[in-house]
Design a protein around this motif. Structure first.
Motif, PDB file in Angstrom:
ATOM      1  N   THR A 113      -5.191  -0.468   0.366  1.00 21.59           N
ATOM      2  CA  THR A 113      -5.609   0.432   1.446  1.00 21.59           C
ATOM      3  C   THR A 113      -4.746   1.680   1.530  1.00 21.59           C
ATOM      4  OG1 THR A 113      -4.212  -0.754   3.047  1.00 21.59           O
ATOM      5  CG2 THR A 113      -6.514  -1.482   2.818  1.00 21.59           C
ATOM      6  N   TYR A 114      -3.841   1.849   0.575  1.00 18.02           N
ATOM      7  CA  TYR A 114      -2.957   3.010   0.633  1.00 18.02           C
ATOM      8  C   TYR A 114      -3.705   4.279   0.225  1.00 18.02           C
ATOM      9  CZ  TYR A 114       1.106   6.013  -0.115  1.00 18.02           C
ATOM     10  OH  TYR A 114       2.014   7.048  -0.048  1.00 18.02           O
ATOM     11  N   GLU A 115      -3.551   5.321   1.010  1.00 17.51           N
ATOM     12  CA  GLU A 115      -4.198   6.601   0.719  1.00 17.51           C
ATOM     13  C   GLU A 115      -3.224   7.501  -0.039  1.00 17.51           C
ATOM     14  OE1 GLU A 115      -5.817   8.405   4.164  1.00 17.51           O
ATOM     15  OE2 GLU A 115      -7.051   6.666   4.727  1.00 17.51           O
TER      16      GLU A 115
ATOM     17  N   LYS B   1       3.086  -2.503   1.241  1.00 22.33           N
ATOM     18  CA  LYS B   1       2.091  -3.448   1.756  1.00 22.33           C
ATOM     19  C   LYS B   1       0.677  -2.901   1.607  1.00 22.33           C
ATOM     20  CE  LYS B   1       1.163  -6.474   5.685  1.00 22.33           C
ATOM     21  NZ  LYS B   1       1.681  -6.970   7.001  1.00 22.33           N
ATOM     22  N   ASN B   2       0.504  -1.618   1.901  1.00 20.87           N
ATOM     23  CA  ASN B   2      -0.827  -1.010   1.786  1.00 20.87           C
ATOM     24  C   ASN B   2      -1.276  -0.897   0.327  1.00 20.87           C
ATOM     25  OD1 ASN B   2      -1.155  -0.769   4.548  1.00 20.87           O
ATOM     26  ND2 ASN B   2      -0.303   1.303   4.627  1.00 20.87           N
TER      27      ASN B   2
ATOM     28  N   LYS C  87      -2.490  -4.292  -0.579  1.00 23.80           N
ATOM     29  CA  LYS C  87      -3.786  -4.566   0.059  1.00 23.80           C
ATOM     30  C   LYS C  87      -4.892  -3.658  -0.476  1.00 23.80           C
ATOM     31  CE  LYS C  87      -3.704  -4.887   4.538  1.00 23.80           C
ATOM     32  NZ  LYS C  87      -3.373  -4.519   5.945  1.00 23.80           N
TER      33      LYS C  87
ATOM     34  N   SER D 233      -5.355   5.634  -7.462  1.00 22.17           N
ATOM     35  CA  SER D 233      -6.031   4.908  -6.387  1.00 22.17           C
ATOM     36  C   SER D 233      -6.783   3.688  -6.905  1.00 22.17           C
ATOM     37  CB  SER D 233      -6.984   5.831  -5.617  1.00 22.17           C
ATOM     38  OG  SER D 233      -7.984   6.334  -6.505  1.00 22.17           O
TER      39      SER D 233
ATOM     40  N   LYS E 238       5.943  -0.454   4.379  1.00 20.66           N
ATOM     41  CA  LYS E 238       4.552  -0.333   4.832  1.00 20.66           C
ATOM     42  C   LYS E 238       3.677   0.250   3.725  1.00 20.66           C
ATOM     43  CE  LYS E 238       1.731   1.310   8.693  1.00 20.66           C
ATOM     44  NZ  LYS E 238       1.751   2.025  10.006  1.00 20.66           N
ATOM     45  N   LYS E 239       4.216   1.228   2.992  1.00 21.02           N
ATOM     46  CA  LYS E 239       3.466   1.793   1.863  1.00 21.02           C
ATOM     47  C   LYS E 239       3.231   0.727   0.799  1.00 21.02           C
ATOM     48  CE  LYS E 239       5.444   6.446   2.495  1.00 21.02           C
ATOM     49  NZ  LYS E 239       4.247   7.188   2.899  1.00 21.02           N
TER      50      LYS E 239
END
Length: 278
Positions: free
Chosen positions: A262-264, A256-257, A260, A273, A253-254
């Protein structure tokens, strides 16, 4: 482009399958050529070695839980269903699907080429799964065979545009330190991410990291993920086997983010970032 069996190839396979040796219940042949026969089932279903497009090779690459191949379809990444069957089990399950009442013409999108059978199979643990069996038209030659449950119970929980490779591991005999790596590769077989695990027996801790690469496969940064208590010391080969089939969806999931955008990132990693997956 899909390459199916030709009429001449079908004739050769049907002639070969008539040989008495293929009628042995427990005979599974070692195969290497596209037209070699791996197994003829009790009901006469013919499983050939095949290639990327048809037969056993196609089934295993596309639908086996052990496959690490990435698929693309219509410009996006495909996520074909997986099953947990061993190759020697294919014929047994397929025979249970191959009954007249399971012949389905309504859902057959290529009736001029194939016969389609759809049916359920109950496993030893009582779970019931739906399968599709596709045969070359008017023959018993298996084109493909796969599980159709929409829940995709044996697929990875997170669908990614990269494929998880097999794990590798090292053991330092002096310190006892174990390190493991799992690469994630794109369609060009370039390593885009690597899960890196350090098992430190001295302090009984496991530390997980994620190495993020650029589109050339060059490491951009290493991101610390988390730490876990080391419950048991497991021999390196066995731990590799566990990692190959472990649920890594939290890390997936990390990934994937990050892809995308969108990972924080945590405060100490905020400088990354700006990273853009290409």
């Amino acid at each position: 482009m899909e390459e199916l069996l030709t009429e001449n190839e079908i004739v050769k396979i049907l002639e070969e399958a008539r040989k008495p040796e293929y009628q042995e219940d427990y005979l599974f042949s070692l195969t290497s050529d596209k037209l070699h026969i791996f197994k003829v089932s009790k009901k006469g279903l013919i499983f050939i070695h095949g290639d990327n497009h048809t037969g056993m090779e196609h089934i295993q690459l596309r639908h086996s839980i052990t496959s690490r191949k990435l698929f693309e379809k219509d410009g996006s990444f495909d996520n074909p269903t997986k099953f947990n069957l061993a190759p020697v089990e294919y014929s047994f399950v397929a025979d249970s699907i191959y009954v007249p009442e399971n012949l389905n013409s309504e859902k057959n999108v290529r009736p001029e080429m194939f016969d389609l059978y759809i049916g359920d199979f109950k496993q030893r643990d009582g779970k019931v799964f739906s399968y599709r069996l596709i045969l070359y038209r008017s023959t018993k030659i298996v084109h493909t065979f796969f599980l159709t449950n929409s829940s995709k119970p044996f697929n990875k929980k997170i669908n990614l545009p990269v494929r998880q490779g097999w794990s590798s591991g090292k053991w330092d005999t002096m310190s006892g330190l174990q390190t493991f790596s799992i690469n994630y590769l794109d369609l060009a077989n370039i390593v885009r991410f690597t899960i890196f695990l350090r098992c430190i027996p001295k302090i009984r801790k496991e530390r997980w990291y994620l190495i993020v690469n650029d589109h050339f496969g060059t490491p951009t940064f290493t991101h610390y993920l988390h730490e876990e208590d080391m419950k048991n010391i497991i021999d390196t080969p066995f731990r590799m086997e566990i990692l190959d089939f472990q649920d890594l969806s939290a890390i997936d999931k990390k990934i994937k983010n990050i892809i995308k955008g969108t990972y924080e990132f945590e405060k100490n990693f905020s400088l990354y970032s700006e990273y853009k997956y290409q």
